[in-house]
Design a protein around this motif. Structure first.
Motif, PDB file in Angstrom:
ATOM      1  N   TYR A 215       0.658  -1.177  -0.002  1.00 34.99           N
ATOM      2  CA  TYR A 215      -0.272  -0.005  -0.060  1.00 34.99           C
ATOM      3  C   TYR A 215       0.862   1.176  -0.110  1.00 34.99           C
ATOM      4  CZ  TYR A 215      -3.161   3.496   1.479  1.00 34.99           C
ATOM      5  OH  TYR A 215      -4.287   4.599   1.770  1.00 34.99           O
ATOM      6  N   ARG A 216       0.645   2.036  -0.782  1.00 37.56           N
ATOM      7  CA  ARG A 216       1.327   3.501  -0.872  1.00 37.56           C
ATOM      8  C   ARG A 216       0.455   4.620  -1.056  1.00 37.56           C
ATOM      9  NH1 ARG A 216       4.170   0.030   0.449  1.00 37.56           N
ATOM     10  NH2 ARG A 216       6.245  -0.620  -0.089  1.00 37.56           N
ATOM     11  N   GLU A 217       0.565   5.593  -0.288  1.00 35.84           N
ATOM     12  CA  GLU A 217      -0.331   6.578  -0.397  1.00 35.84           C
ATOM     13  C   GLU A 217       0.664   8.009  -0.583  1.00 35.84           C
ATOM     14  OE1 GLU A 217      -2.550   6.804   3.082  1.00 35.84           O
ATOM     15  OE2 GLU A 217      -1.308   7.831   4.200  1.00 35.84           O
ATOM     16  N   ASN A 218       0.000   9.136  -1.251  1.00 39.37           N
ATOM     17  CA  ASN A 218       0.828  10.180  -1.547  1.00 39.37           C
ATOM     18  C   ASN A 218       1.791   9.903  -2.540  1.00 39.37           C
ATOM     19  OD1 ASN A 218      -0.625  11.773   0.478  1.00 39.37           O
ATOM     20  ND2 ASN A 218       0.638  11.092   1.953  1.00 39.37           N
TER      21      ASN A 218
ATOM     22  N   ASN B  49      -1.946   5.495  -6.233  1.00 38.23           N
ATOM     23  CA  ASN B  49      -2.111   6.170  -4.985  1.00 38.23           C
ATOM     24  C   ASN B  49      -3.431   5.615  -4.031  1.00 38.23           C
ATOM     25  OD1 ASN B  49      -1.453   8.147  -3.004  1.00 38.23           O
ATOM     26  ND2 ASN B  49      -3.105   9.392  -3.938  1.00 38.23           N
ATOM     27  N   GLY B  50      -3.141   5.273  -3.010  1.00 36.85           N
ATOM     28  CA  GLY B  50      -3.973   4.804  -1.969  1.00 36.85           C
ATOM     29  C   GLY B  50      -4.875   3.665  -2.026  1.00 36.85           C
TER      30      GLY B  50
ATOM     31  N   SER C  70       4.363   4.684  -8.358  1.00 36.67           N
ATOM     32  CA  SER C  70       3.917   4.427  -7.053  1.00 36.67           C
ATOM     33  C   SER C  70       4.913   3.856  -6.158  1.00 36.67           C
ATOM     34  CB  SER C  70       2.825   3.336  -7.119  1.00 36.67           C
ATOM     35  OG  SER C  70       3.592   1.977  -7.412  1.00 36.67           O
TER      36      SER C  70
ATOM     37  N   ALA D  53       3.186  -0.891   4.269  1.00 41.12           N
ATOM     38  CA  ALA D  53       2.780   0.315   3.840  1.00 41.12           C
ATOM     39  C   ALA D  53       3.721   1.326   3.936  1.00 41.12           C
ATOM     40  CB  ALA D  53       1.258   0.635   4.651  1.00 41.12           C
TER      41      ALA D  53
ATOM     42  N   THR E 137       2.618   4.144   5.323  1.00 39.89           N
ATOM     43  CA  THR E 137       2.127   5.003   6.400  1.00 39.89           C
ATOM     44  C   THR E 137       2.776   4.696   7.555  1.00 39.89           C
ATOM     45  OG1 THR E 137       0.571   3.245   6.895  1.00 39.89           O
ATOM     46  CG2 THR E 137      -0.233   4.655   5.013  1.00 39.89           C
TER      47      THR E 137
ATOM     48  N   GLN F 274      -5.414   3.120  10.329  1.00 45.05           N
ATOM     49  CA  GLN F 274      -4.487   2.655   9.121  1.00 45.05           C
ATOM     50  C   GLN F 274      -4.824   1.539   8.392  1.00 45.05           C
ATOM     51  OE1 GLN F 274      -2.348   5.061   8.077  1.00 45.05           O
ATOM     52  NE2 GLN F 274      -2.694   6.564   9.554  1.00 45.05           N
TER      53      GLN F 274
ATOM     54  N   LYS G 151      -7.508   1.156   5.929  1.00 43.76           N
ATOM     55  CA  LYS G 151      -7.178   1.753   4.561  1.00 43.76           C
ATOM     56  C   LYS G 151      -7.054   0.488   3.517  1.00 43.76           C
ATOM     57  CE  LYS G 151      -5.103   6.051   6.031  1.00 43.76           C
ATOM     58  NZ  LYS G 151      -3.759   7.038   5.917  1.00 43.76           N
TER      59      LYS G 151
END
Lengths: 529, 529
Positions: free
Chosen positions: A158-161, A167-168, A258, A390, A392, A439, A442
């Motif tokens: 999982y990768r966000e931003n 993304n997300g 990503s 992740a 996060t 978290q 998500k």
């Protein structure tokens, strides 16, 4: 004749150095790669090691893995040993939390674990690589082992931003790998076919490379990556006419931007590549097996070292007891405490040694164990063990490597280090769970917050006697070749040092063990010189 | 409210088809990848499934996994079931050989396994992927599972008769992977940096790709692969000043021309990627658990089907007993025998059906279990489980996934298919061991021939009731969409067919189970129509 190949190679290695061993293995028809099977050489002391030299006594300060290894190996040679441990249990950072475990951190926060019977979390070390001598002690001490699932194609990344469509979006490990490797193969095959690497490769090399890339990336005969079954299906292949429909691949640009694919270096690491192992029932089975082998009468628990010094003919160590401080003397001492803890304890160590102990850089780490009333990761997601990673603040989740198909299960909801660990460490245990669940949702959705029956979190920076997860040697003090580090590799008077911080396997029990063995060798060489 | 997410998704999947499920999962915040967690949908029959419809009886021909799954699921719905099995045990190709197992092949060669207590070999299936419904039956039937080690960085790869310096050199899996990935990364990074892929990649894509390649291949900031720790050390990192010395990388040309790197596609396979599982104690724990759940009174062993037919109101099946042939009748029958076996049995099946059964292409497979008086792969080579792969006639060796650190251990000395399996099948059991040891010595040296205490080999082509390891559907008869294949997916009169050969998971228990479930659904739909 009775000598094993390993004994022989070890002997050659000891007497001739690595180069000779290398050459000898070649002569034996073994490859250079086979050499990687050799763990650091060590010859245990024998019962008559001190024959004719009288009694020799050693006080071990710290009943972690380093201290206990030293005590255990010295006992083999007939040394008299006393282990002083500040905690009420052996193992130090090797710590398994299970039903009823109670712990109060340096902030005064107390947690009592409410896990079900048979459920546990390893708050400290949790995995053992095949080549680590830790496994040799599992064998020698009779601690049964099972696989630690350090890699799982069906776990999530999982990768966000991050830029792009991923993304997300939680994605399966296998899907990312298939796409990353597929596009890598496609791009390199195209470049190669177009002659871009003609300066690097012969025609034969190019053919061999293309053959490899077709296999590696599952690209077609036109050198195109068009997805395929290795990334997963919906629906999956089944009975009769159900051939399965491969899930569509991600776009190249989304995939690489990503950063999801950058995860795979982890599982290729020297000490992280599968296979990995864990003791059945919890990592502390090693700690308790060591303690039992050493013997309760040689162990002092709740014995916090408050002073230690070289004396005219040995050492004196003062520690706490229920009846106030007590001082014991011996021929030698081994300081097997974390260096930053040792640095704070009054002693007559040379100032340079105290400075070296205090010069380490501490790394924090945190973990939370969350028990659920059902194993939804197996039941809903078909994830049997492995790591969900992740970017996060949770870092890594561990799907449990034990209790498959059981009634309940305990996820490691986060295993993180540095700033993320400090972030969670600043929260109360209840807040940590709330944040970890937020978290986790998500990635896994609402199920991540449902049916939680117990949790326990550990922040190593606020754990007495540890105050960090592990340490490193900053370049500013010369790293692991500087004068400070080197000053701890030899005795200061009759006092030696041991711990993973004095090894090149920092944060691993292997480092603690090999360091302790080196200290045992040093002491015995001196005694028998 | 009590409905689980999985139940809900399954319902949506059943009523709306995969497209609807896909969409719904999106609405639930789940990704497309999560869909890969859905095994083929199946709703077990309930106890009142036949309420008001009287007794319905089914004869199952063949007590392998397909036949037993069908019997087990039909019993849930109140059907009367009889299983006829030619062997003296349940499971068919699911077969675990242990101390005392005796087997006579079609050539009249008898072997009796002399393995130590607790040692075994799975002669047939040995591993279960996470997504296979086989695991669901392990859970339902109370068969505990443990990890099957399908990938190990420290196992060996071996290629002979290949160009270059790696010809005939056993090398560590991790070393080959590090080099193959390292050179791949170096070449693609160079081509990318030199603009060779500017037509394919934006500047942002290029930056993202280079970042990925540095991680993936462990190349340096100049985009060069210079080896490194992930491939192994000699000596390894240890105490004090021993930082470890990475083993030198192989030459690019040698590496790719060796074809060693082409192995890695295996471990990325949909149904071969880790994690994988096995029943604790042997794969036949599943077979015996099925048999127990079905009940001994419903099972006829040593009952070889010699004739079967549709009758005016049902089926009649004739099988062998100690007292001569016996014929039983029922409303329905399920032919769960291998198709090429079924094709030879007299029946009144339509000629096209008999032709279809006989049209399959058989694949042979062989395995040898070799027990040693010590676990030298762990002790000398630090290999804990995993697969050593060769391009010789042995194909694959399996380092055992159980009994770690035990007194003895049983290697699978070869697991091969096709021509290699036929080569070993043509030998006597003693000759097979001699040849397997000679081949194994090429990789592990003399130790491979030392301390052998027992062995047992299986050649599936010469095993009665199997006569192959598995089958495939040749393109010449339309593969798995042709008329022949399709003719077996429906009843011929009151006789149905089931087996992994009627699935898209051929050679897997998952295929046998899903096929059997489909047959159960067909029968029950007909009965309740």
């Amino acid at each position: 004749m009775g000598q094993t190949r390993r004994d022989f190679l070890r002997q050659v290695g000891i007497t001739g150095g690595a180069g000779v061993m290398f050459h000898t293995m070649g002569a034996l028809g073994l490859t250079t790669a086979a050499n990687a099977a050799e763990t650091p050489p060590f010859t245990p002391l024998t019962r008559d090691a001190l024959h004719g030299r009288g009694t020799k006594s050693v006080i071990v300060m710290g009943g972690g893995i380093a201290g206990m290894t030293a005590a255990y190996e010295l006992l083999k040679g007939g040394y008299s040993v006393t282990v002083l441990e500040g905690r009420d249990r052996p193992g130090g950072r090797n710590w398994t939390v299970r039903r009823g475990t109670t712990f109060t951190d340096l902030k005064g926060q107390t947690q009592t674990a409410g896990f079900s019977k048979g459920q546990y979390m390893n708050a400290g070390p949790g995995r053992i690589p095949q080549m680590h001598v830790t496994l040799d002690y599992c064998k020698e001490l009779g601690v049964p082992i099972e696989v630690f699932t350090n890699q799982n194609a069906d776990a999530f990344l999982y990768r966000e931003n991050v830029p792009g469509a991923l993304n997300g979006v939680p994605v399966r490990h296998r899907a990312v790998k298939a796409d990353a490797y597929g596009y890598t193969a496609e791009l390199l095959a195209k470049a190669t076919s177009q002659g871009a690497l003609d300066a690097e490769l012969t025609a034969e090399d190019k053919d061999a490379l293309i053959s490899y890339l077709r296999s590696f990336g599952a690209i077609n005969s036109a050198n195109e990556y068009v997805g395929g079954g290795r990334r997963g299906y919906a629906p999956e292949p089944g009975a009769h006419l159900e051939a399965g429909t491969p899930l569509p691949q991600y776009e190249l640009s989304d995939l690489f931007r990503s950063t999801l694919g950058n995860y795979f270096s982890f599982e290729m690491g020297f000490d992280q590549a599968m296979m990995m192992y864990q003791p059945i029932g919890g990592m502390d089975r090693i700690a308790y097996a060591f303690a039992e082998a050493i013997g309760a009468r040689r162990f002092r628990y709740n014995a916090e070292v408050v002073a230690y010094q070289n004396t005219t003919d040995g050492v004196a160590v003062t520690y706490t007891t229920a009846n106030g401080p007590k001082t014991v003397t011996a021929d030698f001492a081994i300081n097997a405490m974390p260096p930053h803890i040792a640095a704070k304890i009054p002693s007559n160590m040379p100032a340079g040694v105290v400075a070296a102990l205090g010069s380490v850089s501490r790394t924090n780490a945190g973990k939370i164990g969350i028990e659920y009333n059902r194993r939804w990761w197996e039941e809903d997601f078909r994830i049997y063990g492995g790591i969900t990673n992740a970017n996060t603040n949770i870092g890594n989740m561990w799907h449990p490597s034990y209790g498959y198909h059981g009634k309940t299960g305990t996820m490691i909801g986060y295993y993180n280090t540095g700033a993320n660990a400090n972030f969670y460490g600043a929260l109360t245990p209840a807040q940590r769970l709330t944040e970890a669940v937020a978290q986790g949702k998500k990635i896994f959705g609402d199920v991540y917050g449902e049916g939680i029956t117990a949790s326990f979190s550990q922040d190593w920076a606020s754990a007495k006697f540890s105050e960090a997860a592990w340490v490193s040697w900053p370049g500013a003090v010369g790293g692991q070749t500087g004068a400070g580090y080197r000053s701890l590799l030899q005795a200061s008077g009759n006092i030696y040092f041991a711990g993973d911080h004095l090894s090149h396997a920092i944060a691993w029990q292997h480092g603690a063990i090999t360091s302790a063995r080196a200290t045992v060798e040093q002491i015995h060489e001196r005694v028998t010189a």
